[in-house]
Design an enzyme around this catalytic site. Sequence first.
Site, mmCIF file in Angstrom:
data_model
loop_
_atom_site.group_PDB
_atom_site.id
_atom_site.type_symbol
_atom_site.label_atom_id
_atom_site.label_comp_id
_atom_site.label_asym_id
_atom_site.label_seq_id
_atom_site.Cartn_x
_atom_site.Cartn_y
_atom_site.Cartn_z
ATOM 1 C CD GLU A 167 56.648 27.042 77.653
ATOM 2 O OE1 GLU A 167 57.219 27.103 76.556
ATOM 3 O OE2 GLU A 167 57.157 27.441 78.711
ATOM 4 C CB SER A 435 64.229 -42.305 74.000
ATOM 5 O OG SER A 435 65.009 -43.355 73.492
#
Length: 797
Positions: A167, A435
């Site tokens: 590149e 409960s």
Amino acid sequence: MPPGAPGNGRVPPQRYRADGPPVTQQGGAQRPPYSSGDMPLLTHDETGATSVAREGALAVAERTEVVSGAPGMPQKPARKSNPWQRVRRILYVLLGLAVIGPLLAFVIGWMIFPVPSSDEAALTQVATFTFADDQPLATVRPENVNRVKVTLDKVPLQTRQAVVATEDNTFYSNPGFDITGILRAVYNQVTGGIGGGSTITQQYIKVSSGHDENSLWRKYKEVVLAVKISREQTKDQILENYLNTIYLGRGAYGIQAAAKAYFNKDVGQLTVSESAMIAGIIQSPSNWDPAKNLDNSKSRWTVALDRMVENGWLSPAERAQQTFPTNWLPEPPSSGGMPSDDRYHIYEKAVQELATKGITQDQIDTEGLTITTTVQQQRQAQAVDAIKKVMRGQPDNLRTALVSVDPKTGAILAYYGGANGLGLDYANALRQPGSSFKPFVLAAALQSNEGIGLGSLYDGSSPQQFEGGVTVSNSEGFNCDSCSVQTAMTKSINTIFYRMAVDVGTQRVADAAHQAGIPSDVELAARGGIALGDSEVHPIDMASAFATFAADGERHEPYIVSKVVAADGRVLFDRGEAAGEQAIPQQVARNVTESMIDVASSSRIALSDGRPVASKTGTVQLPGSKNQNKDAWTVGYTPSISTAVWVGSDLSDPIKNSAGSPIFGRMLPGSIWQEFMNSALRGTPKEQFSKFVPMGVPPAADPALNPNPSGSLSPSGTPGDDSDENDGRGRGNGNGNGRGNSDDDSNGNSDDESDSGFGDGGLFGSDDGNNSNSNDNGGGSSDDGGNSDNRNGNNDR
């Protein structure tokens, strides 16, 4: 002698200077100044030559006045200019612009284009949520971008060299741009072509800024910023950023994601040949993917290797040994994603917790985080399996939640908020606990310094009238003139716990619940109904608060995230070993545990290996209804695991099992709890609770709890077991010998409570009495005896 000469009596013409002092005459006398407007009188005739000279001078003066533009006079023609001189001037201007213009433009760009900060340049990348064993749980891809950042030292040298060679050959020597590439780009732009030589630095600028339009303006900005970044960052920093930002096809952004997409390996494992193949496709990843165009991919691979040789990074001998990779994948491997099932609720809960630690969604999206949760993959699977097994064939309107917590640390071991991950998280939804809230009443009573203990006796008759005209009834109309606290917990006697809460103070009950672990931001109404669980809590709250009892009063905040690490290795959060807080006195917590030690066996949900376990069921009655329920719970623990299970519906409408019977706490929730706890604890040591030291009045054999003369509570439903949790399993429709019927619950519809909601004429006034106390004359059956359902109505346990 001529006339006027000295000595002949004649005066010569006067000569003066136009300025300055008068000229001194002969003999010392001074002359007056000369005025140019005065012409001295001539006393002699001028000679011809003098006259001609004078006239000539005057003519010249007159011509000068004409040329200077006297009105009415013709102008003197201008001298003709040289055309080449104009061309030279234009060339000079153009040359100046060519030299000074770019410099000026560069200076202006340097001043107006800021280098992106680290926050502005942050790019989205994958975040990974894992189970406690590092197995993937959820993969977050912001904007559906697959990127995982890695530091440069994690990228093999040959991979870096392959990319640079392909590149930007001059990357380590250029100032950030390539002048020949720029000129090529300008030419292409002018002539209608495309492309141009961008350096690695320019490519990084383009990707990180998001500006990829094909224009000279973009190139101009790239050049300026490339130079600025090159002055602020090292080449290695730029290369690292570049390798983490570029798109490499197959949905992969960055070199790590590409290594996974093409070879299903980490970037650190890439070979020279594999590196060259990936580097070769950078310019056109969609076209040069070997799965799409193998010939072009091989060609680019060749270019990458040859340029590595040119740069001296690969010897000719090593180059000759390279062969094109054959292990590339025809398509990228599946990398998870966001689950849509129960695991999504785990992810969601983890994100909420991260926010409290200062870790934002933006960090999750941009820093490549790995978030390790506390949820154990095996126990999560066991939770899912237990719920599926028990709920198979049950009505579609039923919803379920399960949360399991480690009492010793607060770590969430399993978290099930529902099968639909995109739906409501029921594990974090507010519901009345019924409960199952009674242990907090006892914790408050034990701390009231009134000498209350598990052997303390209360009036357990039903119904009872309380202050304010409130009527409270027991489940199934259970009555006892004098019952111990231990019996009241085992049989869930509403009247006793309501009285206890009123006596010690309802605010103390709320405080005790917060002490144990019900979050402070969960509002608990300090009224009589708190004793029977009329305030809403989350399933995760109940699992955590019961875990405090399991840990002898030491509270650990529940948590689901244990560690957060960024892609660059930074540890953003590490829970480590967090010390607990002694929120409840040890003896108080242990006495609460002892009060619940018989509930599981009484409810027929004891653990299969007989290990000690404390638990409490809870059922919430549908308001305005006598025999319908809307919420059902089972919460219980061993020293190593605390689990809460809730079953209800979205609309809080009547919950019934597949047999059409109302659901109570010990039924579907109890079966799920039992199934999960058996699986989760299988193969683990059979832990014992700490030594029990009674507070206040110690527990004793209670005839109301166990009328069996042997004094032992039978867990199997034998004669004499008067537990309201007995479901009559195996004893329905007997042979007339007095053992044919469940003594109180052969229809499976009664439970230890139906206690949250308003019944006729009073508070929580449901007792399901019409389904209890079936006759036991041998040939008869209870009024609903044929509906015995083994807790879930389906006899499938």
